[in-house]
Design a protein around this motif. Structure first.
Motif, short mmCIF file in Angstrom:
data_model
loop_
_atom_site.label_atom_id
_atom_site.label_comp_id
_atom_site.label_asym_id
_atom_site.label_seq_id
_atom_site.Cartn_x
_atom_site.Cartn_y
_atom_site.Cartn_z
N ASP A 27 -1.48 -6.23 -0.21
CA ASP A 27 -2.68 -5.49 -0.64
C ASP A 27 -2.34 -4.04 -0.99
O ASP A 27 -2.86 -3.09 -0.41
N LEU A 28 -1.44 -3.89 -1.95
CA LEU A 28 -0.93 -2.56 -2.27
C LEU A 28 -2.00 -1.63 -2.82
O LEU A 28 -1.97 -0.43 -2.59
N ALA A 29 -2.98 -2.20 -3.55
CA ALA A 29 -4.03 -1.35 -4.10
C ALA A 29 -4.79 -0.66 -2.97
O ALA A 29 -5.05 0.55 -3.00
N LEU A 44 5.52 -2.83 -13.57
CA LEU A 44 5.43 -4.25 -13.93
C LEU A 44 6.71 -5.00 -13.53
O LEU A 44 6.65 -6.12 -13.02
N GLY A 45 7.86 -4.38 -13.74
CA GLY A 45 9.14 -5.02 -13.40
C GLY A 45 9.51 -4.87 -11.94
O GLY A 45 10.68 -5.08 -11.58
N PHE A 104 -5.94 -2.25 -11.53
CA PHE A 104 -5.76 -1.50 -12.77
C PHE A 104 -6.63 -0.24 -12.74
O PHE A 104 -7.66 -0.21 -12.05
N GLY A 105 -6.25 0.75 -13.51
CA GLY A 105 -7.03 1.99 -13.56
C GLY A 105 -8.45 1.74 -14.03
O GLY A 105 -9.41 2.29 -13.48
N PHE A 135 -1.18 -1.95 -11.69
CA PHE A 135 -0.57 -2.60 -10.53
C PHE A 135 -0.67 -1.79 -9.25
O PHE A 135 0.30 -1.55 -8.55
N GLY A 136 -1.91 -1.38 -8.95
CA GLY A 136 -2.21 -0.83 -7.64
C GLY A 136 -2.06 0.67 -7.50
O GLY A 136 -2.53 1.26 -6.53
#
Lengths: 1055, 181
Positions: free
Chosen positions: A362-364, A310-311, A292-293, A285-286
């Motif tokens: 766009d956190l990634a 995730l939460g 993802f890694g 999750f970014g």
């Protein structure tokens, strides 16, 4: 703590329901009050009570680790509230958060969109009936199927990361019908029993063994290792269900694998029919700059595990997902894996909202950009504050800072904490600190964090020395190779006064640390590396380094020393010496960079020659590193193996290299950035210059600057004591081929040890063979004594011995003996005088112990001659092969050899130029005087080649350097004390006066040519010499120091 | 004519007396890591190259300094004014020879020729460091070294890289009486 025993009469009564209610009521009231309306005294009370509760009801062990307690004043820092990247404690103290709750807070604390969704769902339905179908879980499954790569489509929701890994393991076992797993060293997957089996760190696993059967660990990033493990498992019928790996190792300190690792893992797993399980709990999750890694390498795993972020940082949640094909094994009995609370509506609403934030903001990409920014900035800080930050690494905002030592790492973490920045170490690597902020961290907070980090770096003083003392570093490094422990302790100042340094102080440290009867090659034996007080200063020739231990070659105590610049470097790193004890269970090398001391794996160095080893060490430790290293001879425990430094310098005699080898120690490499202090630099330097000009650079020592030791070829031939043809002759008719002129003809440069203006080293080159040398002993013992009258071949011999780690003196002496044994028919060792090919060939056989002949020669001269029934052919004393001055033509040398503590040695006394080489009484006197002076000189670590230095000059330099009076008499006494100390050790080890002799070669067989043709050093002459010598020393006729002598030297406790 | 501090690597024995002396003058203790002259040792090849500051006519360190803390004295020596230095480190990156460095505090330091009597030269017993008006042979030697400009790496790497090139080009012949031998 509440005294339960007193309060309650019986075990069963141990409760207080009314108090439980009252306490709970009070806390609920507090929760119901808005945080900003809670009065200060209530919050203070909570801060105090929380510590108490942690102590009494959670785990008081944590209180010692949490900086929130150890760094706090009256009130521990207590969790209260927060927003985004700012955390506020119960007393209103603010922290900038770059810990991110171990990766939980990717969206920041209380992201408004996520909190809003969860609150709304809370008002609708917080949990499930467990019977009706739940829409949120189903939809989240759909959303994640769309978000994940490849065919990943079905999933199961749980509460924490470790549950996701547990579930993935069950799924893999169920689908493949196999039981084993492969995981990575230093990997982290959770601490419940199943995932604990996968963790790559002993401390968490070992106390709980046995864990799951069939779990194997390989180094992270090494796909070949995975493949080998799978191939091996297949070959022995050990079935493997899955390979569980973090895309980027988090707890190990943000370790990014090589680019081909994940693609290769995919290939290998396909090939062996094994499931590839990606533990994305921390990387998903970014966090790493991609969703993802595994996206960094575009690999689709078979199973993916999610957790933490995730939460949304609001509700705990985890999941594992897989493909329809694999999931089908869960379908016949869906009750194989269930949970009551996993995937509850609150968690699912949080996760669904989090996914919208992930994409909307766009956190990634934010993580990628900010990560690059931080890494660049850290690199700058690293260069600006050398010695503070060792390494930076990671991807996106999963970043780690590695510090040279745990100590510095802790200082940085606590320095940050006190400056209001929240971070922590990683779980499987203590030198690391996380840099793992929310992906939403605003640029201004990020900059502020980096500012405060720089402020911390600035404040970190270079590691403090125990004590700043003049001339000495003031610390000894103690290394226990068995436990891998390194500790620095203050130098024993009383011992330093009595024994100065080098040989003396080394012998003191050594004899205090072992029993005299210790087996030299046993794990109980230690060795001491010791510098002198002049090392690291401009005092010329005073930078030699001594090593003291019990010799594996002779069984006596011994000292071997080396020039070059290792000693000064050790002082600059902050140590006067090193005591090495124990034994490593596999090959290691010792790395010393100032206060950072580590024991490193030497698998890749083992078997390499010294030259190549030094090159590899320089690449590891950096330019300017100095080392002591062994070659194959030391590894294979050849008892006269040497230690090499700077390619052509050695601690040659007595088997120093063997001691390294038997401890599995390939090398010691050191780099220091500190300095050596003196009382008053101008006065000290003035004295140095005065003695340098008036005494050192004079005609007495000019030979060293002009030609160096090869000039002795002419001298000893003239005297008729130049060992030739295995000590048969005293004159070599072909000496012109090996004399100083011959060396000068091929010399291309002068070489010097640290701060030596003499520069006695001749760097030579002929037909592509280059070496620093050959020195006199090599020219004679490796040349004349083997009748190899060819400079090029002697140079090859010299180079080979230096690289293999063989002492050229013992080796030349022994090969000469082997040639004599072969030619006389006593043995057939295939070696004959003058046969250069075999002579060079046998060196490899010796160092590697690879042939019968090679093994024979490694027995040493004494045992080799005994084996073939010719003890009269071996040239040695106490088993140490004799140097290149034949004692039959110079009885003083004979006495010096016989009385040396380490066997035949020319560096204890060198009465070569005695007025009358056969006047026994005077010789005894001279030998004792020289031995005592040298005892002081080797303790000061001056070089033999400052021949004219006396205890007056040495005392003068000590006085000026230390800033306190030291007299020549004090130093004379030091020399005598050392001699008596090592004598007492040898006596306690079982040696007697009967061992103070030369081998039969000298007592029974006469020299066969030259001025001393026909002469022996008869046993009765030796006895007479010894009588004079013992009396001169104040020893009884058995060679035992008398009580009065010991008392005079302050050694009475040795009796 | 101007005097130059020049290194003649063929004569250097690698004893490092120059380095120790420099640190003693500048730091009051023997601390080679802070010396303004360094020696690149190639022990296996039996060769050493003293690394000296050339006091460049167009000094990159000076040009890179944003606070004018580095200036050229009337004797042509490039000098750091520690009071003006803000520790940015631009000079360190700019020097192609790795001959200006920073203290932990950030302040830059470099060779200032000891005010015209370099301590390193006085301690060199093999004539590998000289401080004099250059003749043609010496100037050629200096030029050969100054050609080896490095852009990449830290100061130690730059010095090493220069030394590697000097070693490659060195004429290493058996000693006979001769100027550079």
């Amino acid at each position: 703590m509440r005294d339960y025993d007193e309060h309650f009469k019986s075990d069963y009564q141990g409760r207080d329901i009314q108090s439980a209610y009252a306490e709970a009521r009070k806390m609920v009231d507090t929760i119901l009050t808005p945080p900003d309306q809670t009065p200060l005294e209530v919050r203070q009370d909570i801060a105090k009570k929380t510590v108490r509760n942690f102590r009494d009801h959670i785990n008081k062990g944590f209180l010692e680790y949490r900086k929130s307690v150890t760094e706090a004043g009256n009130f521990a820092y207590t969790e209260w509230t927060g927003q985004g990247s700012v955390l506020v404690d119960a007393l209103g103290r603010e922290f900038l958060d770059i810990l991110g709750g171990f990766g939980l807070y990717s969206y920041g604390i209380r992201h408004p969109k996520i909190v809003a969704a969860v609150k709304a769902q809370l008002d609708r339905s917080p949990q499930y009936s467990q019977e009706l179908l739940d829409p949120l879980r189903a939809e989240l499954g759909h959303v994640l199927a769309l978000l994940t790569p490849g065919k990943i489509q079905y999933g199961f929701f749980a509460n924490s990361g470790t549950e996701a890994v547990e579930g993935a393991m069950k799924l893999a076992k169920l689908y493949t019908g196999k039981k084993g797993f492969i995981a990575c060293l230093k990997g982290f997957h959770g601490k419940t029993l199943g995932s604990l089996s996968l963790i790559g760190k002993k401390v968490f696993r070992e106390p709980l063994m046995p864990l799951l059967d069939g779990v194997q660990h390989v180094p992270f990033g090494d796909a070949d290792a995975v493949e080998q493990m799978l191939a091996a498992a297949k070959a022995v019928g050990q079935d493997i269900a899955g390979v569980v790996v973090e895309p980027i190792q988090g707890e190990a300190g943000a370790i990014v694998p090589p680019d081909d690792f994940w693609p290769r893992l995919r290939e290998v797993c396909n090939h062996y029919g094994v499931l590839l399980i990606a533990d994305e709990v921390q990387t998903g999750f970014g966090r790493t700059g991609k969703i993802f890694g595994v996206d960094h390498w575009e690999v689709t795993p078979d199973i993916m595990c999610f957790g933490k972020a995730l939460g949304g940082g609001v509700v705990p949640m985890s999941a594992f997902f897989s493909t329809p094909e694999i999931w089908s094994c869960m379908e016949p009995n869906p009750f194989m894996h269930t949970t009551t609370t996993g995937g509850n509506p609150l968690a699912c609403s949080a996760a669904l909202a989090a996914v919208t934030v992930l994409i909307e903001e766009d956190l990634a990409e934010q993580a990628r950009k900010k990560g690059e920014y931080v890494l660049n900035h850290l690199e700058t800080l690293k260069a600006r504050y050398p010695g503070v930050l060792a390494k930076t690494r990671g991807l996106g905002l999963l970043l780690g800072m590695e510090f040279p030592t745990d100590g510095i790492g802790y200082k940085v973490a606590s320095g940050l904490f006190s400056r209001g920045v929240l971070t922590a170490g990683t779980l499987t690597n203590a030198k690391n600190i996380r840099f793992e902020p929310a992906l939403t961290i605003p640029q201004d907070i990020l900059d502020e964090v980096l500012n405060r980090l720089e402020d911390v770096f600035k404040s970190i003083e270079r590691p403090q020395r125990e004590k700043v003392s003049n001339l000495y570093a003031g610390r000894m490094l103690h290394i226990d190779l068995s436990s891998g422990k390194a500790t620095a302790e203050p130098l024993n100042e009383a011992w330093a006064r009595e024994y100065i340094g080098g040989w003396g102080l080394g012998a003191k440290y050594y004899t205090e640390s072992v029993d005299p009867t210790v087996e030299p090659l046993s794990v109980e034996n230690n060795f001491v590396v010791m510098t002198g007080p002049m090392a690291g200063t401009l005092a010329p020739t005073g930078s030699r380094t001594c090593l003291v231990s019990k010799s594996p070659h002779t069984g006596t105590i011994f000292e071997s020393n080396i020039g070059g610049a290792f000693g000064p470097e050790l002082k600059f790193a902050g140590y006067d010496g090193i005591v090495i004890s124990g034994k490593a269970d596999k090959p290691v090398w010792l790395k010393i960079e100032d206060d950072a001391v580590s024991i490193e794996n030497a698998d890749s160095l083992w078997g390499k020659g010294i030259f190549e080893t030094e090159q590899a060490l320089e690449e590891e430790v950096g330019l300017g590193m100095k080392s002591l290293a062994i070659g194959p001879a030391g590894e294979n425990l050849v008892t006269f193996a040497c230690v090499g430094s700077e390619s052509y310098r050695q601690m040659g005699r007595g088997g120093v290299g063997t001691l390294f080898g038997c401890k599995n120690l390939k090398a010691i490499a050191v780099k220091g950035t500190g300095g050596v202090q003196v009382a008053e630099i101008g006065e000290f330097w003035g004295k140095v210059s005065e003695h340098l000009e008036d005494n050192l650079m004079t005609i007495d020592n000019q030979w060293a600057k002009d030609q160096g030791t090869p000039m002795l070829v002419d001298v000893t031939n003239e005297m008729g004591i130049h060992p030739t043809r295995n000590f048969t002759n005293g004159v070599n008719p072909h000496r012109r081929k090996l004399d100083a002129d011959a060396v000068m003809d091929i010399k291309i440069g002068d070489r010097a040890c640290a701060t030596c203006p003499l520069g006695c080293g001749n760097f030579t080159s002929i037909n592509g063979v280059q070496v620093e040398g050959p020195e006199y002993e090599t020219l004679c013992l490796g040349g004349s004594n083997c009748e190899i009258n060819d400079m090029e071949q002697v140079m090859r011999f010299n180079r080979k011995c230096d690289d293999l780690g063989l002492d050229t003196m013992s080796t030349g002496n022994i090969i000469g003996l082997a040639m004599a044994l072969t030619e006389s028919g006593a043995a057939d060792l295939g070696l004959t005088f003058g046969d250069a090919e075999a002579y060079l060939q046998v060196l490899d056989e010796m160092a590697n112990r690879s042939t019968e002949r090679g093994r024979d020669l490694t027995l040493g001269a004494a045992k080799l001659a005994d084996k073939y029934g010719r003890p009269d052919q071996a040239a040695h004393s106490k088993g140490l092969e004799m140097p290149a001055y034949d004692p039959r033509g110079n009885y003083g040398m004979g006495l010096a050899y016989a009385t040396s503590e380490r066997g035949a040695c020319h560096l204890r006394a060198f009465p070569l130029f005695a007025d009358d080489p056969f006047k026994l009484r005077d010789l005894a006197k001279e030998v004792v005087a020289m031995q005592n002076t040298n005892g002081a000189k080797w303790s000061m670590c001056f070089c033999d080649f400052w021949g004219s230095v006396d205890t007056t000059i040495m005392a003068d330099l000590l006085t000026k350097g230390l800033g306190r009076q030291f007299s020549a008499k004090d130093l004379d006494k030091v020399g005598e004390r050392v001699w008596n100390l090592v004598r007492m050790f040898n006596l306690a080890a079982g040696f007697t006066a009967a061992d103070d002799v030369l081998s039969e070669k000298f007592t029974r067989r006469a020299l066969e040519n030259g001025p001393h043709e026909g002469r022996v050093l008869a046993p009765e002459t030796m006895e007479e010499l010894k009588g004079f010598y013992y009396r001169q020393r104040g020893w009884d006729e058995d060679g035992q120091p008398k009580a009065a002598k010991l008392h005079q030297l302050g050694l009475s406790d040795l009796k | 004519m101007e005097k130059h501090l020049m290194a003649i690597p063929n004569r250097c024995t690698g004893c490092n007396r120059c380095v120790y002396a420099c640190s003693a003058v500048k730091e009051g203790m023997f601390i080679p890591s802070k010396a303004r002259v360094q020696v690149s040792n190639f022990t296996h090849e039996g060769y050493s190259v003293p690394n000296v500051c050339f006091q460049c006519p167009k000094a990159a360190c000076m040009e890179a300094c944003p606070t004018d803390a580095i200036f050229k004295s009337d004797r042509g020596v490039i000098v750091v004014d520690a009071k003006k230095c803000d520790g940015c480190g631009n000079c360190v990156d700019a020097c192609p020879y790795g001959m200006i460095e920073q203290y932990v505090s950030g302040t830059a330091y470099k060779c200032d020729l000891c005010g015209g009597a370099p301590a390193c030269v006085a301690e060199c017993h093999y004539g590998a460091l000289v401080f004099k008006e250059a003749d043609n042979v010496l100037l050629k030697c200096r030029k050969e070294q100054m050609k080896q400009r490095q852009k990449e790496g830290g100061s130690a790497e730059k010095r090493r890289a220069l030394a590697v090139e000097v070693l490659k080009g060195a004429e290493r012949v058996p000693r006979t009486a001769g100027y550079m031998g």
